[in-house]
Scaffold this motif. Structure first.
Motif, mmCIF file in Angstrom:
data_model
loop_
_atom_site.group_PDB
_atom_site.id
_atom_site.type_symbol
_atom_site.label_atom_id
_atom_site.label_comp_id
_atom_site.label_asym_id
_atom_site.label_seq_id
_atom_site.Cartn_x
_atom_site.Cartn_y
_atom_site.Cartn_z
ATOM 1 N N VAL A 93 -32.678 -0.587 4.458
ATOM 2 C CA VAL A 93 -32.453 0.617 3.651
ATOM 3 C C VAL A 93 -31.019 1.053 3.862
ATOM 4 O O VAL A 93 -30.557 1.184 5.002
ATOM 5 C CB VAL A 93 -33.435 1.742 4.064
ATOM 6 N N ASP A 94 -30.307 1.274 2.771
ATOM 7 C CA ASP A 94 -28.899 1.651 2.857
ATOM 8 C C ASP A 94 -28.750 3.061 3.416
ATOM 9 O O ASP A 94 -27.886 3.331 4.225
ATOM 10 C CB ASP A 94 -28.243 1.540 1.479
ATOM 11 N N GLY A 95 -29.603 3.978 2.999
ATOM 12 C CA GLY A 95 -29.501 5.337 3.521
ATOM 13 C C GLY A 95 -30.530 6.254 2.886
ATOM 14 O O GLY A 95 -31.005 6.011 1.769
ATOM 15 N N PHE A 96 -30.892 7.277 3.594
ATOM 16 C CA PHE A 96 -31.792 8.309 3.095
ATOM 17 C C PHE A 96 -31.020 9.603 2.978
ATOM 18 O O PHE A 96 -30.136 9.889 3.782
ATOM 19 C CB PHE A 96 -32.959 8.548 4.071
ATOM 20 N N SER A 97 -31.355 10.389 1.991
ATOM 21 C CA SER A 97 -30.764 11.726 1.904
ATOM 22 C C SER A 97 -31.902 12.726 1.697
ATOM 23 O O SER A 97 -32.700 12.598 0.764
ATOM 24 C CB SER A 97 -29.766 11.799 0.744
ATOM 25 N N PHE A 98 -32.002 13.677 2.622
ATOM 26 C CA PHE A 98 -33.052 14.689 2.576
ATOM 27 C C PHE A 98 -32.429 16.059 2.397
ATOM 28 O O PHE A 98 -31.338 16.328 2.907
ATOM 29 C CB PHE A 98 -33.863 14.695 3.878
ATOM 30 N N LYS A 100 -34.066 18.734 3.541
ATOM 31 C CA LYS A 100 -34.336 19.215 4.897
ATOM 32 C C LYS A 100 -35.168 18.139 5.597
ATOM 33 O O LYS A 100 -35.937 17.427 4.945
ATOM 34 C CB LYS A 100 -35.068 20.553 4.893
ATOM 35 N N PRO A 101 -35.017 17.987 6.908
ATOM 36 C CA PRO A 101 -35.771 16.955 7.609
ATOM 37 C C PRO A 101 -37.273 17.222 7.547
ATOM 38 O O PRO A 101 -37.729 18.311 7.896
ATOM 39 C CB PRO A 101 -35.274 17.023 9.047
ATOM 40 N N SER A 102 -38.030 16.239 7.065
ATOM 41 C CA SER A 102 -39.464 16.404 6.925
ATOM 42 C C SER A 102 -40.130 15.047 7.124
ATOM 43 O O SER A 102 -39.812 14.077 6.430
ATOM 44 C CB SER A 102 -39.804 16.949 5.539
ATOM 45 N N ALA A 103 -41.066 14.990 8.085
ATOM 46 C CA ALA A 103 -41.769 13.732 8.356
ATOM 47 C C ALA A 103 -42.643 13.341 7.168
ATOM 48 O O ALA A 103 -42.777 12.159 6.834
ATOM 49 C CB ALA A 103 -42.617 13.866 9.623
ATOM 50 N N LYS A 104 -43.234 14.330 6.528
ATOM 51 C CA LYS A 104 -44.106 14.056 5.380
ATOM 52 C C LYS A 104 -43.307 13.400 4.249
ATOM 53 O O LYS A 104 -43.745 12.422 3.635
ATOM 54 C CB LYS A 104 -44.737 15.360 4.890
ATOM 55 N N GLN A 105 -42.125 13.923 3.975
ATOM 56 C CA GLN A 105 -41.285 13.359 2.914
ATOM 57 C C GLN A 105 -40.816 11.949 3.298
ATOM 58 O O GLN A 105 -40.804 11.048 2.458
ATOM 59 C CB GLN A 105 -40.080 14.258 2.675
ATOM 60 N N CYS A 106 -40.471 11.760 4.571
ATOM 61 C CA CYS A 106 -40.032 10.437 5.028
ATOM 62 C C CYS A 106 -41.176 9.424 4.906
ATOM 63 O O CYS A 106 -40.969 8.292 4.488
ATOM 64 C CB CYS A 106 -39.543 10.523 6.465
ATOM 65 N N ARG A 107 -42.399 9.833 5.261
ATOM 66 C CA ARG A 107 -43.548 8.947 5.161
ATOM 67 C C ARG A 107 -43.805 8.579 3.706
ATOM 68 O O ARG A 107 -44.072 7.425 3.377
ATOM 69 C CB ARG A 107 -44.793 9.608 5.768
ATOM 70 N N GLY A 108 -43.685 9.542 2.826
ATOM 71 C CA GLY A 108 -43.883 9.276 1.405
ATOM 72 C C GLY A 108 -42.842 8.314 0.867
ATOM 73 O O GLY A 108 -43.154 7.417 0.096
ATOM 74 N N ASP A 109 -41.590 8.502 1.277
ATOM 75 C CA ASP A 109 -40.523 7.605 0.831
ATOM 76 C C ASP A 109 -40.730 6.194 1.365
ATOM 77 O O ASP A 109 -40.495 5.214 0.659
ATOM 78 C CB ASP A 109 -39.159 8.132 1.292
ATOM 79 N N SER A 110 -41.197 6.066 2.615
ATOM 80 C CA SER A 110 -41.395 4.728 3.174
ATOM 81 C C SER A 110 -42.569 4.022 2.495
ATOM 82 O O SER A 110 -42.562 2.800 2.340
ATOM 83 C CB SER A 110 -41.613 4.800 4.688
ATOM 84 N N GLU A 111 -43.586 4.785 2.057
ATOM 85 C CA GLU A 111 -44.710 4.168 1.346
ATOM 86 C C GLU A 111 -44.290 3.685 -0.038
ATOM 87 O O GLU A 111 -44.738 2.646 -0.501
ATOM 88 C CB GLU A 111 -45.877 5.156 1.254
ATOM 89 N N THR A 112 -43.405 4.417 -0.700
ATOM 90 C CA THR A 112 -42.933 3.971 -2.014
ATOM 91 C C THR A 112 -42.064 2.722 -1.893
ATOM 92 O O THR A 112 -42.012 1.916 -2.815
ATOM 93 C CB THR A 112 -42.137 5.086 -2.727
ATOM 94 N N LEU A 113 -41.398 2.537 -0.748
ATOM 95 C CA LEU A 113 -40.585 1.338 -0.543
ATOM 96 C C LEU A 113 -41.435 0.127 -0.189
ATOM 97 O O LEU A 113 -40.948 -0.993 -0.176
ATOM 98 C CB LEU A 113 -39.561 1.581 0.567
#
Length: 124
Positions: A93-98, A100-113
């Motif tokens: 992954v080149d980079g993530f931009s949030f 605000k830091p959120s584990a729920k959002q990160c988990r959702g993004d990793s599932e879409t990848l």
């Protein structure tokens, strides 16, 4: 790679085992009996290793079990990443931009990848 894993496991050992040598055992400052004329074997102290309560000759002392090889670690990491890449199990992954830091959002993004999410509360 096996050597690096074994060295990491060895480095986790506490290495706090210790024994007292004849110099560290308390007591024993006086000769138990005179040098000659008793018919017994000559003895200098009651804390010598052959006596009960005496010191230990080649006992364990605190030490580190770790063995460091920067080159070996780098080679093992390169080998592991190459194996993952060959199995198509590596996701870059080149980079993530949030906002605000959120584990729920990160988990959702990793599932879409396509990365499977893990439930970290359950033992593996």
């Amino acid at each position: 790679m096996h050597q690096v894993v074994r060295s990491q496991q060895a480095a986790r050992r506490a290495g706090t085992h210790s024994t007292l040598t004849r110099g560290k055992v308390s007591g024993g400052g006086k000769k138990p009996w005179r040098q000659k004329g008793t018919g017994r074997a000559r003895q200098g102290t009651t804390r010598a290793p052959q006596w009960a309560g005496g010191g230990v000759v080649f006992g364990p002392h605190p030490r580190s079990y770790g063995s460091r090889s920067e080159q070996g670690r780098e080679l093992a990491m390169r080998s592991a990443l190459s194996a993952k890449l060959a199995d198509e199990a590596l996701l870059v992954v080149d980079g993530f931009s949030f906002e605000k830091p959120s584990a729920k959002q990160c988990r959702g993004d990793s599932e879409t990848l396509g990365s499977p999410s893990r439930d970290h509360r359950r033992p593996r």
